[in-house]
Design a protein around this motif. Structure first.
Motif, PDB file in Angstrom:
ATOM      1  N   UNK A 122       0.848  -1.194   0.000  1.00 54.68           N
ATOM      2  CA  UNK A 122       0.000   0.000   0.000  1.00 54.68           C
ATOM      3  C   UNK A 122       0.885   1.245   0.000  1.00 54.68           C
ATOM      4  N   UNK A 123       0.519   2.262  -0.752  1.00 54.77           N
ATOM      5  CA  UNK A 123       1.280   3.514  -0.670  1.00 54.77           C
ATOM      6  C   UNK A 123       1.124   4.136   0.711  1.00 54.77           C
ATOM      7  N   UNK A 128       1.781  10.913   6.081  1.00 60.16           N
ATOM      8  CA  UNK A 128       3.185  10.509   6.188  1.00 60.16           C
ATOM      9  C   UNK A 128       4.011  11.041   5.021  1.00 60.16           C
ATOM     10  N   UNK A 129       3.450  10.896   3.826  1.00 61.27           N
ATOM     11  CA  UNK A 129       4.193  11.397   2.658  1.00 61.27           C
ATOM     12  C   UNK A 129       4.438  12.891   2.792  1.00 61.27           C
ATOM     13  N   UNK A 133       7.943  14.879   2.802  1.00 58.73           N
ATOM     14  CA  UNK A 133       8.187  16.002   1.882  1.00 58.73           C
ATOM     15  C   UNK A 133       8.617  17.249   2.641  1.00 58.73           C
ATOM     16  N   UNK A 134       7.904  17.503   3.734  1.00 54.26           N
ATOM     17  CA  UNK A 134       8.211  18.699   4.539  1.00 54.26           C
ATOM     18  C   UNK A 134       9.627  18.638   5.085  1.00 54.26           C
TER      19      UNK A 134
ATOM     20  N   UNK B 443       7.840  21.367  18.279  1.00 49.35           N
ATOM     21  CA  UNK B 443       8.168  21.673  16.887  1.00 49.35           C
ATOM     22  C   UNK B 443       7.599  20.531  16.058  1.00 49.35           C
ATOM     23  N   UNK B 444       6.763  20.871  15.083  1.00 49.45           N
ATOM     24  CA  UNK B 444       6.130  19.836  14.264  1.00 49.45           C
ATOM     25  C   UNK B 444       6.798  19.814  12.907  1.00 49.45           C
ATOM     26  N   UNK B 445       7.139  18.624  12.485  1.00 49.71           N
ATOM     27  CA  UNK B 445       7.773  18.517  11.168  1.00 49.71           C
ATOM     28  C   UNK B 445       6.751  18.150  10.123  1.00 49.71           C
TER      29      UNK B 445
END
Lengths: 786, 445
Positions: A122-123, A128-129, A133-134, B443-445
């Motif tokens: 499953x992707x 989470x993705x 990315x962040x 701190x939130x990532x």
């Protein structure tokens, strides 16, 4: 009809490819039905068709019609069904199995693929993705931002910051820069511009080429000056070295020949001697004796000590004349060779040179009576240690011989050539011996004189050579002698001086002092012993006294402390009764130690003294304000009158009683002044690390009263300077770039400089050529002289 | 040969003009000029006294708005032009040198929430409570023409703030989401949301121009990169922060003004704890703006004062207040580092000197030298108690003074309590928390 139906039933079970056949057969059938039977059959037929179509299920047959011309026409003139449809992978795979040409391996693989039942993972969830990315984006941007770190720290440390950061360079602008910002607006201007453009005239004619511009940017006045100075220096150095090289080549031509020849002769002599040793030992012994004698003579006489008439004359000349200096050095060398018993003259040319230098530097040492040498001491053995690899050297020498022979031959040839030339040319007499000669002397006479000169020279040479040979023999003899004496002397003295091991255990001060006395006696004895046996002996003799002195300084309490030591009694309760005796011993020892340690420490009296001192310092002193000569006669030997002195002696009012007057055990400092304290800094301010730093900072004045104008301007420069009415833009990316740009500019400048250097080199090489030509000329002149 | 000649050069002793002081040859022998430290000390003392005497920061008040001033914007190319938006939807353009209103526009219905000028200075943008973004020309409309925006964008929700990119035709707004707009499009080219329903402020980084930061209503500060599809990071604090401002000279520092009376300077690379906590206000801090030199910033507070903080100092170096100034809602530092503008509740925009005792206008060289010398003296002796006492003395209105004292007491009590708790609990169970760490939740990532 039955046949047709059977065919239909068979075909319906097959796949879509069979559909065409069905169509075909049905059409055929309908035709024959129309011919043979009536409407009943038709009805049956339609039923049948329905049945067939129902058999197909979803796959309802589509009546294909050909309404217009198409490319895809089947052989039965019917439009092909599914011609434009997509081909699916499963279809192809189906055919794969049937085709015989396909390899079994791929078939297997395909089967395996079809049989696999595990599903894809499953992707990741959207949250989470996004988080990932962040994280990536944040890292990237923070890295990007960190580029500014250097600029920011630099700005924070800067003594002065001038805003706005990017200011136009002051001074005159060049024409193109001014023109670049200008545009043709009026029709007339535009017309002119268009004309110019049509003729492809350059509008902004650059005065300087880009390269020149770069060089101007790169080379400021200061840099140019520095560069010029460097070049000047380099040129001066070059000329110096060239001159030196010229001189050397001139002198070497003569020297080398003689040196090589001497060496060859020496070798011959040695060979002869060795043969003699083998064949005729008596003669060899005699020879040796002769050598010994010559050495003794040398030592007795002052022949080669540069004390003679000739040497003195040379010494005067030596300052200016290179050859004279050399001659003197050679003399000294000979002396050294002759007198030194164990030293062997080195055989390499380089070493010879070194020897020359040493001889020049240490003539006195050479003349000193030879000390009794210690075999253990490497420093006193002279150059013996160098001679261990002898056999190899001999081999090398043989090789060298060939080379030397070659060289000799060359020299001979050159000489001959020179002589020939001399014969041809008319010599220019300049030497002292030839002064009397006139120009019209015949060549024969010339030759004779030359020969005479040569003879003289040769005689001198021979003398020298004989001496050298003798020295050579000396060395050889020494070598022979050494072979008997060299067996290593056992190291008796090793380790003696490192540790002072003994049975006496030193624990108290008294013990130490007692020990010291013993050791001083020993040392004296040692010092009295002449420094014969070892080189380390004098060191050992000299070291211990030093140590003792130091110790004396540290310990000798009786000299320092005149007071009686007060005994401090330490109550020590015995914890274990059984070991009382041992304990007692320990106690007495401890007591002794403590007694020693605190000997002379009279704390109370010291404190009282301190206090008294401070009180005295605080007491006001009588101030004498008498000025001699005021109101009465003054002069040498006259003192102001008593009356006057009394009048001008001022007594200051006594200060208020000390705060610690009634406190015997306390000293309260009177230095603190409440009125001043209000103006004083009580705590050390932040950036300073110690009070002295802060005080020095405060103490240095910055005003005009104490400093010159320029220093004041420097000292009072504000941290931040802004320009009135100028918008201060935030820092931009261009502020990061300029450094690189300037670097590039510098690089450009460097390239330019290199080019120039290369050009210079070419010129220099040209110069070299000229120099070589000059050299040749000089050589010719020399030849003519000779 | 060198010939020594007695010479008298008039340049050495003749003054250039009659206004000039007489030239006096000086002897710098230190023995002739004793007591250098006490003399300089008195000079420093006098300098500080004079500084306090001349400290008159208030320059002018610009009145004309008919409601509280909600936002101010600087013109990006002209020092003398200032834009202001009021709570009644009116936008005014001011000329500071003439101290007059050049133009007033009824831009929105309801509040003008945000205003910013384009980087070229030819137009400005406003956002308001009527869910619109409007672009206006900086110049007045032609004769007989009505005031009309160049461009109007209708949004889905109320916009609460706007900021323009430093050098490109894009701008950012905040409301329910943070949107990045292209000037030529009517829909955002990017919109960021991260579980928050409303934002109070969004600001572009003036140095790294693609970075943004916003203050959200869930007590968080969120960082963005315009080029990325997602926000970068967010830090949640104990109390909500109202506005923030990036340091224009130091790319990674920004300061936010918080509801808890403090300001926090963060390094965007390390959001775990602020680099500095700046405290002195006695009520919520509503706005903050950096000086263009990046050395100081000014903050506006609900406690009716403006304070100037050094960027790395924990306490303010200056406090401005007047009797008539009410809650200060917005504040700006002028682009030449000389003035401060504050817009407050009672409909006025006030102009202050950034350096209270600075003499305005052109200075002669000697005046300048004297000022520099005095400044240096004050710096040199700043730690001396008398100098410090004079230099640090400020007048505060009674209300604020009382509040300050009260706050101080509260703080002391808190620390005392903490100490007591620590004393009476198992060692290590009550950890020491520094002031900087106290205010960050996560701190939130």
């Amino acid at each position: 009809t039955t046949t047709t139906t059977t065919t239909i039933t068979t075909t319906t079970t097959t796949t879509t490819t069979a559909v065409l056949h069905i169509q075909y057969s049905t059409q055929q059938k309908s035709m024959c039905v129309s011919v043979q039977e009536g409407s009943e059959d038709e009805r049956k037929h339609t039923k049948l068709l329905e049945a067939i179509s129902s058999l197909g299920g979803r796959r309802r047959m589509k009546q294909t019609e050909r309404s217009e011309a198409s490319l895809q026409v089947s052989e039965f003139s019917v439009a092909a069904d599914g011609a434009g449809e997509k081909v699916e992978l499963s279809d192809l795979l189906g055919t794969m199995e049937k085709t015989p040409g396909a390899p079994n391996k791929t078939k297997k693989q395909l089967k395996n693929l079809q049989n696999r039942k595990d599903t894809l993972e499953l992707p990741l969830s959207k949250q989470e993705t996004e988080k990932i990315q962040r994280g990536v984006a944040y890292k990237k941007s923070s890295r990007e931002v960190s580029r500014w770190e250097s600029v920011i720290t630099q700005n924070q440390k800067a003594e002065q910051l001038v805003f706005p950061l990017r200011q136009d360079p002051t001074g005159h602008k060049r024409m193109e820069q001014v023109v670049a910002g200008w545009k043709a607006r009026t029709p007339l201007e535009q017309e002119i511009f268009s004309l110019l453009h049509s003729n492809s005239q350059p509008i902004h004619d650059p005065v300087l080429t880009p390269v020149e511009e770069a060089s101007i940017k790169a080379m400021s006045l200061e840099e140019a000056k520095i560069r010029r100075a460097e070049l000047q220096k380099a040129r001066a150095l070059q000329s110096y070295y060239e001159a030196k090289a010229r001189r050397e080549t001139r002198s070497r031509a003569n020297c080398e020949y003689h040196r090589v020849q001497k060496k060859a002769k020496r070798r011959d002599f040695l060979k002869q001697f060795e043969e003699m040793v083998k064949t005729d030992p008596d003669a060899a012994l005699e020879e040796l004796k002769r050598m010994e004698l010559s050495r003794m003579q040398e030592r007795m006489t002052l022949k080669h000590q540069n004390s003679g008439k000739w040497a003195k004359a040379k010494a005067i000349m030596a300052k200016y004349d290179h050859s004279a200096r050399k001659a003197m050095q050679e003399q000294l060398e000979i002396n050294k060779d002759l007198t030194q018993k164990l030293a062997v003259p080195s055989e390499d040319e380089d070493e010879e040179k070194n020897g020359d230098e040493e001889a020049g530097a240490l003539p006195d040492f050479v003349n000193d009576p030879e000390p009794i040498l210690d075999p253990v001491n490497p420093w006193m053995r002279g150059k013996l240690s160098k001679e261990e690899p002898e056999p190899e050297e001999e081999e090398e020498e043989e090789e060298e011989e060939n080379e030397e022979e070659k060289l000799l031959r060359e020299f001979e040839r050159k000489r001959k050539l020179r002589e020939d030339e001399d014969d041809d040319l008319v010599p220019v007499p300049q030497e002292e011996e030839n002064q009397s000669k006139s120009l019209n002397i015949s060549s024969l006479q010339n030759d004779k004189v030359d020969e005479d000169d040569k003879d003289e020279e040769e005689e001198e040479e021979e003398e020298e050579e004989a001496e050298e040979v003798v020295s050579e023999f000396n060395s050889l003899f020494n070598r022979l002698m050494k072979s008997n004496t060299t067996p290593a002397v056992p190291d008796q003295n090793e380790g003696e001086e490192l540790l002072d091991e003994g049975l006496v255990r030193v624990q108290t001060m008294e013990d130490l002092e007692a020990l010291r006395k013993d050791r001083t006696n020993e040392a004296n004895q040692e010092a009295s012993v002449p420094a014969t046996d070892t080189p380390t002996a004098p060191e050992s003799a000299s070291e211990p006294p030093n140590k003792k002195k130091r110790r004396r300084k540290e310990i000798d309490l009786k000299k320092v402390l005149t007071k009686q030591a007060t005994v401090v009694k330490v109550p020590l309760a015995p914890t274990v009764l059984e070991e009382e005796e041992e304990e007692e011993e320990v106690h007495t020892e401890q007591a002794a130690i403590i007694k020693e340690a605190f000997a002379g420490d009279d704390v109370i009296s010291d404190f009282l003294k301190d206090k008294r001192k401070q009180e005295e310092a605080g007491r006001p002193k009588v101030v004498d304000l008498t000025l001699p000569g005021w109101g009465e006669w003054g002069g040498l030997g006259l003192k102001p009158s008593k009356n006057k002195r009394r009048k001008f002696r001022k007594k200051v009012a006594p200060p208020p009683p000390r705060q610690d007057k009634k406190l015997p055990a306390v000293i309260i400092s009177e230095k603190r002044d409440a009125s001043v304290a209000a103006h004083q800094v009580s705590q050390l301010p932040f950036p300073f690390q110690n009070p002295t730093q802060f005080e020095s900072c405060v103490r240095t004045p910055i005003g005009q009263t104490w400093n010159t104008q320029t220093t004041v301007r420097k000292l009072t420069a504000p941290r931040v300077v802004t320009k009135m009415g100028a918008i201060i833009e935030p820092m931009s990316r261009e502020d990061l770039v300029p450094k690189q740009k300037s670097n590039e500019a510098k690089r450009g400048a460097a390239i330019l400089l290199e080019e120039k250097r290369e050009r210079g080199k070419k010129k220099g090489s040209g110069g070299k050529r000229a120099l070589q030509q000059k050299k040749k000329k000089m050589q010719k002149q020399k030849k003519t002289k000779e | 040969m060198k010939v020594k000649v007695l010479c008298r050069n008039p340049d050495d002793y003749v003054r250039e003009t009659t206004r000039d002081i007489q030239r006096v040859p000086r002897n710098y022998d230190p023995t002739l000029h004793p007591f250098e430290v006490p003399r300089e000390y008195t000079r420093a003392l006098n300098a500080t006294k004079l500084e306090r005497v001349f400290a008159k920061p208030f320059v002018a008040s610009l009145d004309g708005h008919r409601d509280g001033v909600n936002c101010i914007a600087k013109h990006s190319k002209s020092l003398s032009t200032v834009l202001s938006g009021a709570c009644d939807g009116e936008v005014k353009l001011w000329n500071l040198s003439k101290r007059e209103c050049l133009r007033s526009v009824q831009a929105h219905e309801g509040f003008v929430r945000g205003i910013c000028s384009r980087f070229c200075g030819s137009s400005f943008f406003t956002v308001g409570d009527d869910k619109t973004i409007k672009q206006w020309k900086m110049g007045p409309p032609g004769y007989g023409l009505k005031e009309e925006p160049l461009n109007t964008i209708l949004g889905k929700a109320v916009f609460t703030g706007i900021d323009h990119h430093q050098s490109e035709g894009t701008f950012a707004t905040c409301g329910q989401t943070v949107d990045i707009w292209d000037e030529l499009r009517s829909s955002p080219i990017r919109s960021f949301s991260w579980g928050v329903d409303s934002f109070s402020c969004v600001r572009y980084n003036p140095v790294e121009t693609e970075l943004l930061a916003s203050c959200a209503s869930d007590r968080s500060i969120i960082l963005y990169d315009m080029r990325e599809s997602t926000p970068l990071k967010k830090v949640i604090m104990k109390l909500k922060s109202n506005t923030l401002c990036w340091n224009p000279m130091e790319a990674y520092y920004f300061t936010c003004s918080s509801e808890d009376y403090n300001l926090y300077t963060y390094d965007m690379r390390c959001l775990d704890s602020p680099v500095r906590v700046h405290m002195d206000h006695v009520s919520a801090v509503l706005d903050v703006d950096y000086s263009p030199t990046g050395k100081e910033f000014v903050s506006a507070s609900f406690d009716k004062t403006i304070r100037i903080f050094p960027k790395d100092g924990g306490h303010s170096r200056e406090v401005y207040h007047t009797k008539r100034m009410q809650h200060v809602i917005c504040v700006k530092w002028s682009a030449d580092n000389k003035y401060i503008l504050s817009g407050s509740d009672e409909m006025n925009i006030r102009l202050w000197k950034a350096n209270a005792s600075e003499k305005l206008g052109v200075l002669t060289a000697r005046e300048k030298a004297a000022l520099h010398y005095n400044q240096k003296l004050r710096d040199k002796f700043q730690h001396h108690p008398q100098v410090r006492r004079i230099a640090r003395h400020r007048h505060l209105p009674r209300g604020i003074f009382r509040q300050k004292r009260e706050l101080k007491e509260i703080k002391e009590a808190q620390t005392r309590k903490e100490q007591n708790v620590r004393k009476h609990s198992k060692p290590g169970s009550v950890p020491l928390v520094t002031e900087r760490e106290k205010h960050v939740v996560t701190v939130v990532e």
